[in-house]
Motif scaffolding. Sequence first.
Motif, PDB file in Angstrom:
ATOM      1  N   PHE A 107       0.838  -1.197   0.000  1.00 47.85           N
ATOM      2  CA  PHE A 107       0.000   0.000   0.000  1.00 47.85           C
ATOM      3  C   PHE A 107       0.877   1.252   0.000  1.00 47.85           C
ATOM      4  O   PHE A 107       1.738   1.403   0.873  1.00 47.85           O
ATOM      5  CB  PHE A 107      -0.909  -0.004   1.239  1.00 47.85           C
ATOM      6  CG  PHE A 107      -1.741  -1.261   1.315  1.00 47.85           C
ATOM      7  CD1 PHE A 107      -3.019  -1.284   0.797  1.00 47.85           C
ATOM      8  CD2 PHE A 107      -1.216  -2.429   1.858  1.00 47.85           C
ATOM      9  CE1 PHE A 107      -3.779  -2.453   0.824  1.00 47.85           C
ATOM     10  CE2 PHE A 107      -1.960  -3.599   1.896  1.00 47.85           C
ATOM     11  CZ  PHE A 107      -3.251  -3.612   1.373  1.00 47.85           C
ATOM     12  N   ARG A 108       0.668   2.107  -0.985  1.00 40.77           N
ATOM     13  CA  ARG A 108       1.373   3.404  -1.015  1.00 40.77           C
ATOM     14  C   ARG A 108       0.379   4.464  -1.478  1.00 40.77           C
ATOM     15  O   ARG A 108      -0.292   4.263  -2.498  1.00 40.77           O
ATOM     16  CB  ARG A 108       2.573   3.364  -1.979  1.00 40.77           C
ATOM     17  CG  ARG A 108       3.665   2.407  -1.532  1.00 40.77           C
ATOM     18  CD  ARG A 108       4.886   2.462  -2.437  1.00 40.77           C
ATOM     19  NE  ARG A 108       5.771   1.333  -2.154  1.00 40.77           N
ATOM     20  CZ  ARG A 108       6.870   1.048  -2.823  1.00 40.77           C
ATOM     21  NH1 ARG A 108       7.254   1.824  -3.826  1.00 40.77           N
ATOM     22  NH2 ARG A 108       7.612   0.001  -2.503  1.00 40.77           N
ATOM     23  N   TYR A 109       0.341   5.561  -0.748  1.00 41.41           N
ATOM     24  CA  TYR A 109      -0.592   6.634  -1.082  1.00 41.41           C
ATOM     25  C   TYR A 109       0.036   7.495  -2.175  1.00 41.41           C
ATOM     26  O   TYR A 109       0.551   8.574  -1.927  1.00 41.41           O
ATOM     27  CB  TYR A 109      -0.914   7.461   0.174  1.00 41.41           C
ATOM     28  CG  TYR A 109      -2.111   8.343   0.001  1.00 41.41           C
ATOM     29  CD1 TYR A 109      -3.392   7.837   0.207  1.00 41.41           C
ATOM     30  CD2 TYR A 109      -1.978   9.668  -0.391  1.00 41.41           C
ATOM     31  CE1 TYR A 109      -4.502   8.639   0.031  1.00 41.41           C
ATOM     32  CE2 TYR A 109      -3.087  10.481  -0.566  1.00 41.41           C
ATOM     33  CZ  TYR A 109      -4.346   9.956  -0.356  1.00 41.41           C
ATOM     34  OH  TYR A 109      -5.451  10.745  -0.533  1.00 41.41           O
ATOM     35  N   CYS A 123       6.126  -9.392  -5.882  1.00 40.77           N
ATOM     36  CA  CYS A 123       6.807 -10.602  -5.461  1.00 40.77           C
ATOM     37  C   CYS A 123       8.190 -10.131  -5.044  1.00 40.77           C
ATOM     38  O   CYS A 123       8.879  -9.450  -5.808  1.00 40.77           O
ATOM     39  CB  CYS A 123       6.882 -11.583  -6.609  1.00 40.77           C
ATOM     40  SG  CYS A 123       7.603 -13.114  -6.074  1.00 40.77           S
ATOM     41  N   SER A 124       8.555 -10.422  -3.807  1.00 36.85           N
ATOM     42  CA  SER A 124       9.805  -9.904  -3.252  1.00 36.85           C
ATOM     43  C   SER A 124      10.737 -11.081  -2.982  1.00 36.85           C
ATOM     44  O   SER A 124      10.330 -12.073  -2.374  1.00 36.85           O
ATOM     45  CB  SER A 124       9.449  -9.172  -1.957  1.00 36.85           C
ATOM     46  OG  SER A 124      10.579  -8.689  -1.310  1.00 36.85           O
ATOM     47  N   LEU A 125      11.960 -10.985  -3.470  1.00 32.90           N
ATOM     48  CA  LEU A 125      12.932 -12.075  -3.308  1.00 32.90           C
ATOM     49  C   LEU A 125      14.132 -11.537  -2.547  1.00 32.90           C
ATOM     50  O   LEU A 125      14.671 -10.485  -2.918  1.00 32.90           O
ATOM     51  CB  LEU A 125      13.393 -12.570  -4.679  1.00 32.90           C
ATOM     52  CG  LEU A 125      12.264 -13.092  -5.561  1.00 32.90           C
ATOM     53  CD1 LEU A 125      12.145 -12.272  -6.818  1.00 32.90           C
ATOM     54  CD2 LEU A 125      12.515 -14.540  -5.889  1.00 32.90           C
ATOM     55  N   ALA A 276       9.674   1.024 -14.625  1.00 33.67           N
ATOM     56  CA  ALA A 276      10.390  -0.043 -13.927  1.00 33.67           C
ATOM     57  C   ALA A 276       9.402  -1.101 -13.450  1.00 33.67           C
ATOM     58  O   ALA A 276       8.420  -0.780 -12.796  1.00 33.67           O
ATOM     59  CB  ALA A 276      11.142   0.520 -12.735  1.00 33.67           C
ATOM     60  N   PHE A 277       9.655  -2.354 -13.828  1.00 33.43           N
ATOM     61  CA  PHE A 277       8.759  -3.405 -13.322  1.00 33.43           C
ATOM     62  C   PHE A 277       9.430  -4.253 -12.247  1.00 33.43           C
ATOM     63  O   PHE A 277       8.787  -5.052 -11.580  1.00 33.43           O
ATOM     64  CB  PHE A 277       8.199  -4.270 -14.463  1.00 33.43           C
ATOM     65  CG  PHE A 277       9.231  -5.002 -15.280  1.00 33.43           C
ATOM     66  CD1 PHE A 277       9.649  -6.270 -14.918  1.00 33.43           C
ATOM     67  CD2 PHE A 277       9.778  -4.412 -16.421  1.00 33.43           C
ATOM     68  CE1 PHE A 277      10.586  -6.954 -15.667  1.00 33.43           C
ATOM     69  CE2 PHE A 277      10.714  -5.091 -17.188  1.00 33.43           C
ATOM     70  CZ  PHE A 277      11.120  -6.370 -16.800  1.00 33.43           C
ATOM     71  N   CYS A 278      10.736  -4.045 -12.071  1.00 34.26           N
ATOM     72  CA  CYS A 278      11.440  -4.776 -11.005  1.00 34.26           C
ATOM     73  C   CYS A 278      12.607  -3.919 -10.533  1.00 34.26           C
ATOM     74  O   CYS A 278      13.286  -3.295 -11.351  1.00 34.26           O
ATOM     75  CB  CYS A 278      11.950  -6.110 -11.561  1.00 34.26           C
ATOM     76  SG  CYS A 278      12.941  -7.056 -10.386  1.00 34.26           S
ATOM     77  N   GLY A 279      12.817  -3.871  -9.236  1.00 33.79           N
ATOM     78  CA  GLY A 279      13.940  -3.079  -8.727  1.00 33.79           C
ATOM     79  C   GLY A 279      14.525  -3.728  -7.494  1.00 33.79           C
ATOM     80  O   GLY A 279      13.821  -4.414  -6.739  1.00 33.79           O
ATOM     81  N   GLY A 280      15.818  -3.535  -7.305  1.00 29.81           N
ATOM     82  CA  GLY A 280      16.430  -4.120  -6.113  1.00 29.81           C
ATOM     83  C   GLY A 280      17.879  -3.718  -5.957  1.00 29.81           C
ATOM     84  O   GLY A 280      18.358  -2.804  -6.636  1.00 29.81           O
ATOM     85  N   GLY A 281      18.539  -4.405  -5.069  1.00 27.45           N
ATOM     86  CA  GLY A 281      19.947  -4.115  -4.833  1.00 27.45           C
ATOM     87  C   GLY A 281      20.420  -4.713  -3.525  1.00 27.45           C
ATOM     88  O   GLY A 281      19.712  -5.487  -2.870  1.00 27.45           O
TER      89      GLY A 281
HETATM   90  P1  HAM Z   1      10.385  -0.521  -5.332  1.00 26.21           P
HETATM   91  O1  HAM Z   1      11.226  -0.067  -6.489  1.00 26.21           O
HETATM   92  O2  HAM Z   1       9.784   0.500  -4.471  1.00 26.21           O
HETATM   93  O3  HAM Z   1      11.311  -1.496  -4.488  1.00 26.21           O
HETATM   94  O4  HAM Z   1       9.233  -1.454  -5.888  1.00 26.21           O
HETATM   95  C1  HAM Z   1       9.513  -2.584  -6.670  1.00 26.21           C
HETATM   96  C2  HAM Z   1       8.496  -2.706  -7.795  1.00 26.21           C
HETATM   97  O5  HAM Z   1       7.166  -2.655  -7.267  1.00 26.21           O
HETATM   98  C3  HAM Z   1       8.541  -1.567  -8.802  1.00 26.21           C
HETATM   99  O6  HAM Z   1       9.533  -1.804  -9.775  1.00 26.21           O
HETATM  100  C4  HAM Z   1       7.148  -1.651  -9.400  1.00 26.21           C
HETATM  101  O7  HAM Z   1       7.080  -2.665 -10.372  1.00 26.21           O
HETATM  102  C5  HAM Z   1       6.294  -2.069  -8.210  1.00 26.21           C
HETATM  103  N1  HAM Z   1       5.615  -0.894  -7.619  1.00 26.21           N
HETATM  104  C6  HAM Z   1       6.100  -0.016  -6.717  1.00 26.21           C
HETATM  105  N2  HAM Z   1       5.173   0.925  -6.408  1.00 26.21           N
HETATM  106  C7  HAM Z   1       4.069   0.605  -7.121  1.00 26.21           C
HETATM  107  C8  HAM Z   1       2.757   1.175  -7.237  1.00 26.21           C
HETATM  108  N3  HAM Z   1       2.379   2.249  -6.542  1.00 26.21           N
HETATM  109  N4  HAM Z   1       1.862   0.579  -8.091  1.00 26.21           N
HETATM  110  C9  HAM Z   1       2.208  -0.511  -8.799  1.00 26.21           C
HETATM  111  N5  HAM Z   1       3.429  -1.103  -8.729  1.00 26.21           N
HETATM  112  C10 HAM Z   1       4.346  -0.556  -7.901  1.00 26.21           C
HETATM  113  C11 HAM Z   1      10.912  -2.118  -3.364  1.00 26.21           C
HETATM  114  O8  HAM Z   1       9.784  -2.184  -2.972  1.00 26.21           O
HETATM  115  C12 HAM Z   1      12.054  -2.851  -2.679  1.00 26.21           C
HETATM  116  N6  HAM Z   1      11.527  -3.455  -1.458  1.00 26.21           N
HETATM  117  C13 HAM Z   1      12.654  -3.886  -3.606  1.00 26.21           C
HETATM  118  C14 HAM Z   1      13.742  -4.686  -2.957  1.00 26.21           C
HETATM  119  C15 HAM Z   1      13.648  -5.938  -2.475  1.00 26.21           C
HETATM  120  N7  HAM Z   1      14.963  -4.259  -2.713  1.00 26.21           N
HETATM  121  C16 HAM Z   1      15.643  -5.211  -2.093  1.00 26.21           C
HETATM  122  N8  HAM Z   1      14.844  -6.226  -1.926  1.00 26.21           N
END
Ligand code: HAM
Length: 416
Positions: A107-109, A123-125, A276-281
Amino acid sequence: MISRVKGTQDFIDLSLFNFIISQTKHHVQYYQFTEIATPILEHIELFKRSLGIYTDVVSKEMFLIDNRGQEPELCLRPEMTASTVRAFVENNIVHTPWKVFSWGPLFRYERPQKGRFRQFHQCSLEIIGAQGYMHDVEFITMLDKLFTNGLKLTCYALHINFLGTPEDRVVYRSALLAFLNKNIDTLCDNCKARKDTNSMRVFDCKNEQCITLYKQAPVITDYLSKESETEWQQIRNALELLGVSYTHRPTLVRGLDYYNKTVFEFVSDNLGAQNAFCGGGRYDFLVKQLGGREDQPSLGAAFGIERLLLLLEPIQERLALPHKPALNLVLPLTPAQQTLALLLTESLRAHHLHVDVLLEGDSIKHMMKQANKRSASHVLIIGEDEQQSQTVTIKNMMTGNSERIAQIDAVQYLKK
Ligand code: HAM
């Protein structure tokens, strides 16, 4: 009518959604990942401490739970990495590397737009305890193979950057600050404020004038120590040897505070502004920051399921989506045969046949129309005659052939 909440979605057909999850589960099990689930409700403090209080997610986008007049303590999780690390610490996991994945709603506002929702799914890995940069290489390769082989994506790119160690960043930050201060009049108000709280975050700015200016900004990878420089070089070499194409994006900083060293994003031009459809580090310091006894160098990524759906919908035919099993439809011709029809239906289901019974039709013509509409493979007709003689008339809807057989032989007949 009460409509759904802004920025949320109803999923009426989950076949593609479930395909993404099942392909991911299938793929990552070969890399020894196991599935975990953590709560949707977490303490606000968890995200303040891990993502950082100046990040957009924490400062503007948290869904806080009302605390009956008191200061809110709980929130709906905006991401899953902090929760995974909390679970690692709280459950005293000792075996590392701890390779886990989880999926579910976040959930993000945010301001809703294409591919951006207030309730979305990831999906978080994560690999907690991933010593050494070769984990980064294997992890990125795993994701690349999932997207190419498992999900048949073709139109995407991998952007990577190296944020160095905290020591590298001290040196870099002063060079960046000097550059920003020199160009202070060109900066938008947002960047003027960000410059002092988290200077590297200015690279996330969408203002055209800022973007043009930052093309001349000093880049972090020019400010790495000898050791970091070698690591960064080795990661790139290994990715090349493994056949993973990437582009180095010196301005890729990612919006969360916990990252160090390798950061990356998978992007696609087919997604529009939210590409961006996937992000990490890597996040080497988060375990201790969240109460672990010692640091555990770690790394992870998350992909957004809604954004993958946008990419997969147009290429659905190319995907090996599970076929709908053949449907057998039982037609009791009058209410007097309905109980018998239910008995027969249950006995067929007990033998793992996919069966439904039509309880609404008022004529055989109407019922056959329904059967055609639902693409039934066989219909099983039970009228008064069949009821009396303990038989059933089975019509093969492909060939048009009908046969009347004993009810007790129906399973064998349909399984043939
Ligand atoms: P993030 O870049 O904030 O990273 O989100 C990862 C992915 O979640 C994004 O690339 C996007 O596909 C999807 N996403 C984010 N916000 C939204 C939104 N409001 N609506 C639809 N899709 C969204 C993380 O969340 C980190 N926890 C990733 C990570 C895992 N880093 C290390 N481990």
